[in-house]
Design a protein around this motif. Structure first.
Motif, short mmCIF file in Angstrom:
data_model
loop_
_atom_site.label_atom_id
_atom_site.label_comp_id
_atom_site.label_asym_id
_atom_site.label_seq_id
_atom_site.Cartn_x
_atom_site.Cartn_y
_atom_site.Cartn_z
N ARG A 27 -2.29 15.39 12.13
CA ARG A 27 -2.30 13.95 11.85
C ARG A 27 -3.61 13.32 12.31
O ARG A 27 -4.20 12.52 11.59
CB ARG A 27 -1.11 13.28 12.51
CG ARG A 27 -1.02 11.79 12.22
CD ARG A 27 0.19 11.16 12.91
NE ARG A 27 0.28 9.76 12.58
CZ ARG A 27 1.05 9.25 11.63
NH1 ARG A 27 1.82 10.05 10.91
NH2 ARG A 27 1.07 7.95 11.39
N GLN A 31 -6.14 11.57 9.77
CA GLN A 31 -6.29 10.12 9.99
C GLN A 31 -7.76 9.70 9.93
O GLN A 31 -8.07 8.62 9.44
CB GLN A 31 -5.72 9.80 11.38
CG GLN A 31 -5.24 8.42 11.57
CD GLN A 31 -4.41 8.32 12.85
OE1 GLN A 31 -4.46 9.17 13.74
NE2 GLN A 31 -3.64 7.27 12.94
N ASP A 51 0.61 5.63 5.74
CA ASP A 51 1.58 6.14 6.71
C ASP A 51 2.45 7.23 6.11
O ASP A 51 2.74 8.23 6.78
CB ASP A 51 2.46 5.00 7.25
CG ASP A 51 1.68 4.06 8.16
OD1 ASP A 51 0.76 4.53 8.86
OD2 ASP A 51 2.00 2.86 8.16
N LEU A 54 0.28 10.49 5.88
CA LEU A 54 0.06 11.12 7.18
C LEU A 54 1.32 11.81 7.68
O LEU A 54 1.25 12.90 8.26
CB LEU A 54 -0.42 10.09 8.21
CG LEU A 54 -1.86 9.62 8.04
CD1 LEU A 54 -2.17 8.52 9.05
CD2 LEU A 54 -2.85 10.77 8.18
N ALA A 55 2.48 11.22 7.43
CA ALA A 55 3.74 11.83 7.86
C ALA A 55 4.07 13.08 7.06
O ALA A 55 4.59 14.07 7.60
CB ALA A 55 4.88 10.81 7.75
#
Length: 128
Positions: A27, A31, A51, A54-55
């Motif tokens: 992550r 990011q 979001d 990234l998850a």
């Protein structure tokens, strides 16, 4: 037509990093390469936010170190404006091809290039 500026080369390097299983599994590494306003329309047609991506990225295709990897080809890029690069290319993964388009932006003097937008379109089998 590719206009290989330093900016285009830096955006291409970022794009390739995002295909690296180490980056996809981390992550913190991903990011750094995704703009906080990131949006993607994936090969499935699904819309992904920063979001959500990234998850999900550690579990997505191309993430497992021992699994198949994206094979990019036909990279082209152009500097559209200061701090904005458009890339297009194709990928193959498990025999499935896709045409891809990304916008990378750099904001501020000390900033790094980050993917702002990405779209993937599947290429039907047998299409040139």
């Amino acid at each position: 037509m590719s206009r290989e500026t330093d900016e285009v080369r830096e955006a291409m390097a970022g794009e390739l990093r995002l295909m690296d299983p180490e980056v996809r599994a981390s992550r913190s590494l991903a990011q750094r390469l995704l703009d906080p306003d990131f949006v993607e329309v994936g090969v499935s047609g699904r819309r992904w936010t920063y979001d959500e991506m990234l998850a999900a990225l550690p579990e997505m295709d191309g993430a497992p170190e021992s699994g198949p990897r994206y094979e990019p080809s036909e990279f082209t890029g152009v500097l559209l404006a200061p701090g904005l690069v458009h890339l297009t290319y194709e990928t193959t993964l498990n025999g499935n091809r896709a045409r891809r388009s990304s916008l990378w932006r750099k904001q501020g003097a000390d900033a790094t290039w980050q993917m702002y937008y990405h779209q993937a379109t599947p290429i039907p089998p047998g299409t040139v």
